[in-house]
Write an enzyme that holds these catalytic residues in place. Structure first.
Site, PDB file in Angstrom:
ATOM      1  N   GLU A   1      -0.482 -17.167  -9.587  1.00 46.79           N
ATOM      2  CA  GLU A   1       0.584 -16.368 -10.220  1.00 46.79           C
ATOM      3  C   GLU A   1       1.974 -16.755  -9.727  1.00 46.79           C
ATOM      4  O   GLU A   1       2.968 -16.163 -10.130  1.00 46.79           O
ATOM      5  CB  GLU A   1       0.325 -14.877  -9.968  1.00 46.79           C
ATOM      6  CG  GLU A   1      -0.953 -14.397 -10.664  1.00 46.79           C
ATOM      7  CD  GLU A   1      -1.158 -12.897 -10.541  1.00 46.79           C
ATOM      8  OE1 GLU A   1      -0.235 -12.173 -10.112  1.00 46.79           O
ATOM      9  OE2 GLU A   1      -2.258 -12.440 -10.917  1.00 46.79           O
TER      10      GLU A   1
ATOM     11  N   ASN B   1     -11.970  -1.020  -5.721  1.00 46.51           N
ATOM     12  CA  ASN B   1     -11.700  -1.404  -7.100  1.00 46.51           C
ATOM     13  C   ASN B   1     -12.884  -2.206  -7.648  1.00 46.51           C
ATOM     14  O   ASN B   1     -13.184  -3.280  -7.135  1.00 46.51           O
ATOM     15  CB  ASN B   1     -10.411  -2.245  -7.145  1.00 46.51           C
ATOM     16  CG  ASN B   1     -10.161  -2.877  -8.492  1.00 46.51           C
ATOM     17  OD1 ASN B   1     -10.667  -2.440  -9.518  1.00 46.51           O
ATOM     18  ND2 ASN B   1      -9.369  -3.939  -8.493  1.00 46.51           N
TER      19      ASN B   1
ATOM     20  N   CYS C   1      -5.724  -5.817  -7.774  1.00 47.13           N
ATOM     21  CA  CYS C   1      -5.622  -5.379  -6.380  1.00 47.13           C
ATOM     22  C   CYS C   1      -5.175  -6.523  -5.468  1.00 47.13           C
ATOM     23  O   CYS C   1      -4.661  -6.281  -4.378  1.00 47.13           O
ATOM     24  CB  CYS C   1      -6.935  -4.777  -5.906  1.00 47.13           C
ATOM     25  SG  CYS C   1      -8.374  -5.804  -6.144  1.00 47.13           S
ATOM     26  N   HIS C   2      -5.314  -7.761  -5.947  1.00 43.65           N
ATOM     27  CA  HIS C   2      -4.854  -8.909  -5.148  1.00 43.65           C
ATOM     28  C   HIS C   2      -3.336  -8.923  -4.997  1.00 43.65           C
ATOM     29  O   HIS C   2      -2.808  -9.599  -4.121  1.00 43.65           O
ATOM     30  CB  HIS C   2      -5.342 -10.232  -5.770  1.00 43.65           C
ATOM     31  CG  HIS C   2      -4.880 -10.458  -7.171  1.00 43.65           C
ATOM     32  ND1 HIS C   2      -5.539  -9.920  -8.266  1.00 43.65           N
ATOM     33  CD2 HIS C   2      -3.835 -11.160  -7.661  1.00 43.65           C
ATOM     34  CE1 HIS C   2      -4.907 -10.285  -9.370  1.00 43.65           C
ATOM     35  NE2 HIS C   2      -3.868 -11.036  -9.034  1.00 43.65           N
TER      36      HIS C   2
ATOM     37  N   TYR D   1       0.837  -1.195   0.000  1.00 45.16           N
ATOM     38  CA  TYR D   1       0.000   0.000   0.000  1.00 45.16           C
ATOM     39  C   TYR D   1       0.873   1.247   0.000  1.00 45.16           C
ATOM     40  O   TYR D   1       0.582   2.215  -0.710  1.00 45.16           O
ATOM     41  CB  TYR D   1      -0.945  -0.015   1.209  1.00 45.16           C
ATOM     42  CG  TYR D   1      -1.910  -1.174   1.174  1.00 45.16           C
ATOM     43  CD1 TYR D   1      -3.129  -1.064   0.504  1.00 45.16           C
ATOM     44  CD2 TYR D   1      -1.601  -2.381   1.786  1.00 45.16           C
ATOM     45  CE1 TYR D   1      -4.009  -2.135   0.457  1.00 45.16           C
ATOM     46  CE2 TYR D   1      -2.473  -3.450   1.743  1.00 45.16           C
ATOM     47  CZ  TYR D   1      -3.681  -3.327   1.072  1.00 45.16           C
ATOM     48  OH  TYR D   1      -4.550  -4.393   1.015  1.00 45.16           O
TER      49      TYR D   1
END
Length: 168
Positions: A163, A128, A136-137, A104
């Site tokens: 990912e 979002n 945003c993850h 953040y």
């Protein structure tokens, strides 16, 4: 039935490993939201929306490829509506690459916000409207913890594992 106008919202549902996804688009075909069941601030189908899978063919194809581990970057027309601050935060999210994470505080720095603005950045990220496609993850706590995700921490964990950021 009257033809759709510029305010028409199209919607469809798509099965995914995260559960059913609710996608909305404007008449141009730009994706305006992607929500999951139980999402904080997520959308629900409105009576005046039109159910039509046609505007979502590219999104469906790309989401299936992403969940299969075959797509690392979405190439879809997106349209979101937020304050200038939120739009800047969301644009910064779009620059976080597949398989990477940021914090953040790093997002705040990218948009030129003060360190004190981290809470506001978190609020913008939580608002979002385009989960998964606007990543945003990929935003984690400064200590590496998986903090906050409007779609639920179990979904954030699943996306980061997909990912390769977390062990599977």
């Amino acid at each position: 039935m009257a033809p759709p106008d510029a305010a028409t919202t199209y919607w469809t549902r798509l099965d995914s490993p995260l559960g059913p996804l609710l996608l909305t688009a404007d008449p141009s075909g730009a994706l305006t939201s992607l929500s999951v069941p139980g999402q904080k601030g997520g959308h629900a189908v409105e009576p005046d929306w039109l159910c039509d899978p046609a505007p979502f063919r590219a999104a469906e194809e790309q989401l299936r490829a992403y969940f299969a581990g075959e797509l690392k970057e979405f190439s879809l027309p997106l349209r979101s509506s937020g304050t200038d601050f939120r739009e800047r935060v969301w644009a910064a999210l779009d620059t976080v690459p597949y398989g990477a994470t940021t914090t953040y505080g790093e997002i705040a720095a990218r948009i030129g916000a003060s360190r004190a603005a981290v809470r506001a950045v978190g609020g913008a990220i939580g608002a979002n409207p385009l989960l998964v496609v606007r990543p945003c993850h990929r935003v984690i706590g400064a200590d590496g913890s998986l903090t906050g995700y409007a779609g639920g921490l179990e979904r954030k964990t699943a996306l980061l594992a997909l990912e390769g950021v977390l062990g599977r």
